[in-house]
Design a protein around this motif. Structure first.
Motif, short mmCIF file in Angstrom:
data_model
loop_
_atom_site.label_atom_id
_atom_site.label_comp_id
_atom_site.label_asym_id
_atom_site.label_seq_id
_atom_site.Cartn_x
_atom_site.Cartn_y
_atom_site.Cartn_z
N GLU A 192 51.27 -52.36 12.82
CA GLU A 192 51.67 -51.34 12.65
C GLU A 192 52.19 -50.36 13.62
OE1 GLU A 192 53.21 -48.43 10.25
OE2 GLU A 192 51.71 -49.48 9.27
N ASN A 193 51.45 -50.28 14.95
CA ASN A 193 52.01 -49.83 15.88
C ASN A 193 53.14 -50.55 16.74
OD1 ASN A 193 49.30 -50.29 15.49
ND2 ASN A 193 48.82 -48.38 16.76
N LYS A 194 53.98 -49.89 17.66
CA LYS A 194 54.83 -50.55 18.33
C LYS A 194 53.94 -51.18 19.59
CE LYS A 194 58.86 -49.82 21.27
NZ LYS A 194 59.85 -48.93 21.89
N LYS A 207 58.61 -55.08 11.69
CA LYS A 207 57.33 -54.92 12.65
C LYS A 207 56.86 -55.94 13.28
CE LYS A 207 55.09 -51.26 9.84
NZ LYS A 207 56.27 -51.07 8.76
N ARG A 208 56.32 -55.95 14.52
CA ARG A 208 55.96 -57.15 15.50
C ARG A 208 54.98 -57.73 14.27
NH1 ARG A 208 57.38 -56.94 20.50
NH2 ARG A 208 56.84 -59.18 20.56
N ARG A 209 54.97 -59.24 14.68
CA ARG A 209 54.23 -60.06 13.67
C ARG A 209 53.41 -60.84 14.69
NH1 ARG A 209 56.88 -62.17 8.24
NH2 ARG A 209 56.10 -60.22 7.59
N ASP A 267 51.24 -58.45 10.43
CA ASP A 267 52.19 -57.43 10.82
C ASP A 267 51.28 -56.17 11.37
OD1 ASP A 267 54.27 -58.86 10.14
OD2 ASP A 267 54.64 -57.58 8.21
N ALA A 301 49.19 -53.57 9.46
CA ALA A 301 49.96 -53.23 8.45
C ALA A 301 50.11 -53.80 7.15
CB ALA A 301 51.54 -52.79 8.98
#
Length: 398
Positions: free
Chosen positions: A371-373, A324-326, A369, A353
């Motif tokens: 959750e979404n893109k 996930k994007r962090r 982190d 997240a």
């Protein structure tokens, strides 16, 4: 600050010769460029970095070794540059040299070898001269003697455990011993309640602590007076731990029998019964490889996941990386900072997240982190919004 993803090539600069085994850690997504003026990270050994200017893109410096005196750590902290070292990577090398010099000095091996070299022109008389002269180098066995170990970190614990296997009695002192080290330390190592107790009961003393305002000059006239006459002292940590003027007197008077140090200087070379080692503690091929690999792995993990292990200026922090994007933020350790960061994230309709927050003194490090893109257009806007919060030092979206 520019944002880089895992798919973007990142530049690693070295300021000393670094073992190829370490550099091989940087394979895909990395460029090794010793001449880069805008690296993402630097790997260094002994190069003095205090006069260097750091570009805004620099995110990390890893010292392939334990000491970081050659790195301007405070300046790096202010600029949001994480500084790593490699504690324990050279521990076996130092341990072996400590035990080697422990036995060699106890048997007067160094002086004996030097004397034997003076007989090279005596021809057939050499064997006779050796038999007549060897009595001046009669030494002592270490079996059954007491070794005092000050500092029971990675090196001290190895020394203590192996000294027990050599049938020595071992007494240790370390008021800051970590849980991990305690697990690795033999239960047969006696615990000294104070340095004074260790000094009074040791035939040999080895020190493995950093140089600080509290440890500087810890070996001095006052502490020598507590020790057993003829004690051997081994210093493979820092020369500044010893008051050299007091040591010279103690050696001359026989209060200290031998001083073995990895930090020779003009004062040490003039001391009676000093054994100067040319800073060989970590100078093995294996040690250099271990330090390089550890330094490279720490940088790689930080650049790719934001996780921090073995930093000397940032708090250590780890969050399992799931792809996930962090958002990784280094900031002042003040109230409501995490709340402001999460508000900035939620303002873009992004859900959290997972997260971790760790502090170290005046600063803290937060990883969140998403959750979404995250749409590519949102990334720089989110980074800009977080950077507008008072007290933010650096923000990176991975």
């Amino acid at each position: 600050m520019s944002t880089k993803t895992l798919e973007t090539l990142q530049t690693i600069k070295t300021l000393n010769h670094i073992s190829e085994k370490g550099l091989n850690v940087f394979k895909e997504n990395y460029i090794l460029d010793d001449q880069s003026e805008n690296p993402d990270a630097i790997v260094v050994r002994s190069f003095n970095m205090h006069s260097l200017d750091f570009n805004p893109n620099l995110k990390a410096i890893a010292r392939a070794g334990a000491g970081v005196n050659n790195i301007p750590v405070e300046k790096c902290t202010e600029q949001g540059i994480v500084v790593f070292n490699t504690p324990g990577a050279n521990a076996n090398a130092v341990k072996e040299l400590v035990l080697t010099t422990l036995m060699a000095s106890s048997r007067n091996l160094f002086a004996g070898v030097a004397w034997a070299k003076t007989l090279e022109n005596e021809g057939d008389q050499i064997p006779k001269l050796v038999e007549a002269g060897k009595k001046q180098f009669v030494g002592k066995e270490i079996k059954g003697k007491t070794l005092g170990v000050i500092g029971l970190g990675a090196i001290g614990a190895l020394v203590a455990n192996d000294a027990l296997d050599l049938d020595m009695d071992v007494i240790g002192f370390d008021p800051f011993i970590s849980v991990d080290t305690a697990w690795n330390l033999s239960r047969n190592v006696q615990r000294a309640a104070s340095l004074e107790q260790l000094f009074a009961n040791s035939d040999y003393i080895t020190v493995h602590v950093p140089f600080t305002k509290d440890t500087g000059g810890m070996f001095n006239k006052e502490t020598f007076s507590i020790m057993k006459p003829g004690v051997h002292i081994m210093n493979f940590s820092r020369g500044e731990l010893v008051n050299e003027e007091d040591m010279a007197v103690a050696l001359e008077d026989g209060i200290v029998g031998k001083y073995i140090t990895d930090f020779p200087n003009e004062n040490v070379l003039k001391m009676k019964n000093a054994v100067p080692i040319p800073h060989l503690g970590a100078s093995t091929q294996e040690s250099e490889e271990n330090c390089a690999i550890m330094a490279a792995r720490q940088i790689k993990e930080f650049l790719e996941t934001g996780n921090i292990r073995n930093s000397v200026n940032f708090p250590n922090a780890a969050l399992p990386y799931t792809g996930k994007r962090r958002v990784a933020v280094f900031h002042q350790n003040v109230p409501n900072m995490v709340g402001q960061i999460t508000v900035a994230i939620s303002s873009f309709d992004l859900n959290i997240a997972d997260m971790v927050n760790r502090s170290r003194g005046e600063y803290a490090y937060t990883m969140i982190d998403i959750e979404n893109k995250i749409n590519g257009d949102v990334t720089p806007l989110l980074e800009e919004k977080i950077n507008q919060i008072k007290g933010i030092v650096t923000t990176r979206i991975i």
